[in-house]
Design a protein around this motif. Structure first.
Motif, short mmCIF file in Angstrom:
data_model
loop_
_atom_site.label_atom_id
_atom_site.label_comp_id
_atom_site.label_asym_id
_atom_site.label_seq_id
_atom_site.Cartn_x
_atom_site.Cartn_y
_atom_site.Cartn_z
N VAL A 1 0.85 -1.19 0.00
CA VAL A 1 0.00 0.00 0.00
C VAL A 1 0.89 1.24 0.00
CG1 VAL A 1 -1.74 1.31 1.27
CG2 VAL A 1 -1.89 -1.19 1.17
N SER B 1 -9.97 3.35 -2.32
CA SER B 1 -9.29 4.41 -1.56
C SER B 1 -7.87 4.06 -1.17
CB SER B 1 -10.10 4.76 -0.31
OG SER B 1 -10.04 3.71 0.63
N SER B 2 -7.38 2.92 -1.64
CA SER B 2 -5.99 2.50 -1.39
C SER B 2 -5.29 2.34 -2.72
CB SER B 2 -5.93 1.17 -0.64
OG SER B 2 -6.52 1.31 0.63
N GLY C 1 -7.09 -0.67 -4.25
CA GLY C 1 -7.70 -1.60 -3.30
C GLY C 1 -9.16 -1.78 -3.66
N MET D 1 -1.92 0.89 -4.47
CA MET D 1 -0.84 -0.05 -4.23
C MET D 1 0.13 -0.06 -5.40
SD MET D 1 -3.01 -3.19 -2.58
CE MET D 1 -4.32 -3.15 -3.79
N TYR E 1 -0.56 4.48 -0.45
CA TYR E 1 -1.41 5.35 0.35
C TYR E 1 -2.76 4.70 0.51
CZ TYR E 1 1.91 9.12 0.11
OH TYR E 1 3.04 9.87 0.26
N GLY E 2 -3.33 4.83 1.69
CA GLY E 2 -4.67 4.34 1.95
C GLY E 2 -5.54 5.46 2.45
#
Length: 75
Positions: free
Chosen positions: A9, A40-41, A36, A43, A11-12
């Motif tokens: 990840v 909202s994630s 994700g 990777m 940013y999540g």
């Protein structure tokens, strides 16, 4: 078969708009990425983590986010 990368990840908890901007910037730079399941994630492949962070920092993405995590969260 080509092996799948280990995804981490980057940013999540980002907005869908920021996720779209980040994935676009990553793709234009040739960095593999995926979202994700909730969108909202963002990777990236583990080996691209540092390069992706620098790239997005240069683009000031995600908006209003402090760059506080220095190690990837592995999935």
């Amino acid at each position: 078969w080509a092996s799948q990368p280990a995804w981490v990840v980057l940013y999540g908890g980002v907005s869908l708009g920021d996720a779209a901007l980040m994935t676009d910037a990553l793709e234009k730079a040739g960095l593999r990425n995926r979202l994700g399941s909730d969108g909202s994630s963002v990777m990236v492949a583990k080996e691209d983590y540092a390069r992706a962070r620098v790239l997005l920092a240069k683009s000031e993405l995600p908006a209003g986010r402090l760059f506080d995590r220095t190690t990837p969260l592995e999935l």
